[in-house]
Motif scaffolding. Structure first.
Motif, mmCIF file in Angstrom:
data_model
loop_
_atom_site.group_PDB
_atom_site.id
_atom_site.type_symbol
_atom_site.label_atom_id
_atom_site.label_comp_id
_atom_site.label_asym_id
_atom_site.label_seq_id
_atom_site.Cartn_x
_atom_site.Cartn_y
_atom_site.Cartn_z
ATOM 1 N N UNK A 100 0.807 -1.227 0.000
ATOM 2 C CA UNK A 100 0.000 0.000 0.000
ATOM 3 C C UNK A 100 0.839 1.276 0.000
ATOM 4 N N UNK A 101 2.066 1.198 0.500
ATOM 5 C CA UNK A 101 2.909 2.401 0.544
ATOM 6 C C UNK A 101 3.994 2.391 -0.530
ATOM 7 N N UNK A 102 3.960 1.403 -1.408
ATOM 8 C CA UNK A 102 4.969 1.347 -2.472
ATOM 9 C C UNK A 102 4.925 2.558 -3.410
ATOM 10 N N UNK A 103 3.732 3.098 -3.744
ATOM 11 C CA UNK A 103 3.722 4.334 -4.547
ATOM 12 C C UNK A 103 4.442 5.485 -3.848
ATOM 13 N N UNK A 104 4.273 5.588 -2.526
ATOM 14 C CA UNK A 104 4.974 6.628 -1.772
ATOM 15 C C UNK A 104 6.482 6.387 -1.791
ATOM 16 N N UNK A 105 6.890 5.139 -1.574
ATOM 17 C CA UNK A 105 8.316 4.818 -1.579
ATOM 18 C C UNK A 105 8.929 5.180 -2.930
ATOM 19 N N UNK A 106 8.261 4.778 -3.993
ATOM 20 C CA UNK A 106 8.769 5.045 -5.339
ATOM 21 C C UNK A 106 8.930 6.539 -5.583
ATOM 22 N N UNK A 107 7.928 7.316 -5.186
ATOM 23 C CA UNK A 107 7.976 8.763 -5.408
ATOM 24 C C UNK A 107 9.061 9.427 -4.566
ATOM 25 N N UNK A 108 9.208 8.975 -3.328
ATOM 26 C CA UNK A 108 10.242 9.548 -2.452
ATOM 27 C C UNK A 108 11.628 9.250 -3.013
#
Length: 284
Positions: free
Chosen positions: A119-127
């Motif tokens: 669920x937080x992979x999009x955030x990780x990728x963007x960061x």
């Protein structure tokens, strides 16, 4: 030697265990740095061990920035990782990147850590695309304590274990350079460590991880009461501190402290002249 992402990744390849401890202030960070720890985690655990909250959920971005900056000032070689607090990244990808940027720019962290799986992979990728290194966190994730139903070991069933393995692979693919595994069965943690190319840092996850992290107050017995199974007391500093505080109280009340060796001196002639003037002033 300054620890970096490159040196930490190299440690996994060389099977050189990564050492990490929590710290929340300048003085403690300086001691750990001088001892040679590879990395320091400014955890949102500061809410409980430093600020007296019941859990980590009340920790704010301002709390994390304040303590991370203090830790960074105390380090010369250790790699500083800062936790992203509850609701600083779950709300949107934009919020995640913005708040991660604050921890880097204002807190001077070397990397950020956030909890969760796919669920937080999009955030990780963007960061990561914003040139900010990321550490993932799987297993017992304290920010999800209400959803998990308490501080419970994760991944004990086949289904849960498979989910953790897949989550670790997804986090690696999203761009994280390391993953913290908390309260995961040792054999499962070892399997996850073998299944991915990035380092795993265990806390209650056995010796099969690529490194270990502990809350320093736990390892130094600075709290009485509940002690997690995975904690080893390396020194009873809590007892030593209380003994020192009690001795200070006793010696102060008995006028033993401060002694002559702790006091500054002045010439007797000066004191005599001052006393004479004071006496003359009173008579006048």
């Amino acid at each position: 030697m300054k620890n970096t992402i490159i040196t930490i990744l190299e440690q996994k390849k060389k099977k050189d265990k990564i050492t990490m401890l929590t710290a929340y202030d300048y003085s403690m960070a300086k001691l750990m740095d001088e001892a040679g720890v590879n990395a320091i985690l400014v955890g949102d655990s500061l809410g409980m061990v430093m600020l007296g909250y019941e859990d980590t959920l009340s920790v704010t971005m301002e709390d994390m920035i304040h303590h991370t900056a203090a830790v960074e000032r105390g380090t010369a070689n250790a790699f500083v990782v800062a936790d992203m607090p509850f609701m600083s990244y779950q709300t949107s990808v934009y919020d995640a990147v913005y708040n991660a940027g604050r921890l880097m720019k204002e807190g001077h962290a070397n990397a950020v850590k956030l909890e969760g799986g796919a669920s937080v992979c999009p955030q990780i990728k963007a960061i990561v695309e914003a040139s900010i290194p990321v550490v993932g966190h799987l297993g017992l994730t304290p920010q999800s304590i209400n959803a998990l139903g308490g501080f419970i070991v994760q991944g004990k069933s086949e289904e849960e274990a498979e989910k953790l393995i897949e989550a670790a692979k997804a986090i690696e693919e999203a761009g994280a350079f390391a993953i913290v595994l908390e309260c995961v069965p040792a054999k499962l943690a070892a399997l996850i460590s073998e299944s991915i190319h990035i380092p795993t840092i265990g806390i209650g996850a056995g010796a099969g991880c690529d490194g270990q992290v502990l809350v320093y107050q736990d390892m130094l017995a600075m709290f009485s009461g509940f002690k997690p199974k995975f904690v080893k007391c390396f020194a009873d500093v809590g007892r030593m501190m209380k003994d020192a505080f009690k001795q200070y109280i006793e010696e102060t009340k008995a006028s033993i402290f401060p002694g002559e060796e702790h006091a500054y001196k002045m010439d007797d002639d000066v004191l005599e002249k001052l006393s004479r003037r004071m006496k003359e002033g009173e008579e006048a």
